[in-house]
Structure formats: structure tokens, C-alpha cells
Design an enzyme around this catalytic site. Sequence first.
Site, short mmCIF file in Angstrom:
data_model
loop_
_atom_site.label_atom_id
_atom_site.label_comp_id
_atom_site.label_asym_id
_atom_site.label_seq_id
_atom_site.Cartn_x
_atom_site.Cartn_y
_atom_site.Cartn_z
N GLU A 1 42.51 43.44 44.63
CA GLU A 1 43.92 43.27 44.99
C GLU A 1 44.15 42.62 46.35
OE1 GLU A 1 42.68 45.87 43.44
OE2 GLU A 1 44.03 46.52 41.85
N ALA B 1 46.10 44.36 36.20
CA ALA B 1 47.53 44.29 35.87
C ALA B 1 47.87 42.83 35.64
CB ALA B 1 48.34 44.86 37.02
N GLU C 1 41.06 50.75 37.51
CA GLU C 1 41.87 51.96 37.75
C GLU C 1 42.07 52.75 36.46
OE1 GLU C 1 44.81 49.51 39.86
OE2 GLU C 1 44.73 50.96 41.49
#
Length: 260
Positions: free
Chosen positions: A135, A66, A115
Site C-alpha cells: 500500500e 483491494a 489481509e
Amino acid sequence: MNYNNIISKENNGITTITINRPKKLNALNRETIQELNQAFDAANKDKNTKVIIVTGSGEKAFVAGADISEFADFNVNEGTSLAAKGQDLLFNFVENLSTPVIAAVNGFALGGGLELAMSAHFRVASDNAKLGLPEVSLGVIPGYGGTQRLPQLVGKGRAMEMIMTAGMIDADQALNYGLVNHVTSQEELLPLCEKIAAKISRNSTVAISAAIRAINANYKDGVDGYDVEVNEFGNCFGTDDFHVGTTAFLEKRKADFPGV
Ligand code: COA
């Protein structure tokens, strides 16, 4: 349709969606997630598309996660909404498409990138691929389904280790873990995915969608996958594809499925 961050092209029944932000290692910003939703939705509705391949542009990354620059100053509510919207628009959306999705992992698949690859129905990697959920090194946890899909694919202990260490595994280890189905050179990655897609395309699209729903049912809370299988199996008997497929077999010829 024209997109700013992705390229979507159909050829011979295969739609290839390429995430195209190579300077940012194809990191998933809000606009890219929105565009991916539109492109996957359009490909899924396109009668010519039998298989979707998702990959990253450039030689370095599938998707490096992300886009960290977009959420670095988020508060609790914004963080919660980021994960919820992303899961709805992209990750759960892709997993539940009726058209098969293959992730061609051509380099770094980190965080949201892994993901996304795990939301695809299966994965093929190039030998330079590096996969991980880093993360916790940023003080957050995977929020796009990683804590659920990684243990489903590699087992709880391996997922715990990968997530806790925030480390990356290489393509061979991913193969050994069952996280990817095949490893090949970068040059052969898309040709191999296309070869698998061509093999899938010869079968009944209606039966394949039913199989996706039945397999996914195994991973849904409160749903009995065996019941879903029984219903999906029964429904196949009402399709033209079933009659075409069984008749062709009995007449010793290849089936030309109408896809209904
Ligand atoms: N979000 C936003 N930008 C990212 C990004 C991400 N997840 N991953 C890479 N980028 C950007 C970098 O900031 C850099 O941009 P810049 O040139 O404007 O500075 C560009 O992509 C190239 O990345 P860079 O770090 O210079 O490449 P590298 O080869 O040295 O390192 C990685 C590659 C993948 C190891 C490194 O980019 C990285 O650790 N990325 C973040 C991975 C991550 O934590 N993902 C999970 C996010 S939840």
C-alpha cells in the site's frame, strides 16, 4: 445462492469459497466484499459446514488487493469509510466466525488479499505464492487490518520491513516467518487444505468455536484472554459434545459429536 464474483460450494462438510475475478487477479471490489460477507455468513450458519476454505480462481492470484480503480479518487471521509466498512463486513467478520477458515493462498496475496488471508484462522500456500502489503507504494497504508494482523503473525520488525518496503515475500519466506503453516505445489494446495479440514471436522465443532473465541481474545484490547479461556472452558462442560467426547474416550471408541 448465485454470486457474480465468487463461487461457494459445499462438499463433505467443507465449504470452499473461490474469489472468481481472474482477469482482475481477483481484486476485491465492493460487490465482491459484499458477496464474500454473504457467503461466509451462509457457510457459518450451515449445519453441514464444518470448515471453510477460501481461495482464488486461476493459477496466478489468491487476491491481488483491494480494487484500486474503485478508490483512486476517494476523499478522506470516503477512504475512512472504505476501511471501516471493509473491516466490519469481511476482515473482522471472518476472523470472528465460529467455523474454522483456512486460506488456500494460490498465488499473489497482496494488500487486501494478504489481509483476507490473515483474517482466516490459518494459511496454506502454494509454492508460487507471493505475499505482501504494497500500500505505501500507492501512498496509502493497509486499511483492512494489515497493520495489526501482520505484526501479530510475523513480529513487529518483519511487519515494519514488509510494510515500509512494499515488497513481496515468497512462499518459503512466508513459511519461515510463520505467516503460512504449510507450502505445497499448486495441484496439492486444495487437497492438502481438505485433508487438514477433514482432520478438524472429526473434532467437536462446539469446542473448536470456543477455542477460536479464546485464542482471538488474546488480541482484543481490554479483554483478559485468560478469563475468556476460563469461561469458555467451563461452558464446554455444559455441552453434549463434552459428554459424548469424554464418554467415547473412556469407552475406548471414537466420538461421534452431535455438535451441540
Ligand atoms: N486492483 C484493480 N485491478 C487490479 C489489481 C488491483 N489491486 N491488481 C491487478 N489488477 C488488474 C490489472 O489492472 C490488470 O487489469 P487489465 O488487464 O484490465 O489492465 C489485471 O488485473 C492483470 O494485472 P497485471 O498488472 O496486468 O498483471 P501482472 O502479472 O503484470 O502483475 C501484479 C501482477 C500483482 C504484480 C500487479 O497486478 C499489481 O501490482 N497489482 C496491484 C497490487 C497492489 O498494489 N495491491 C494493493 C492494493 S491496495
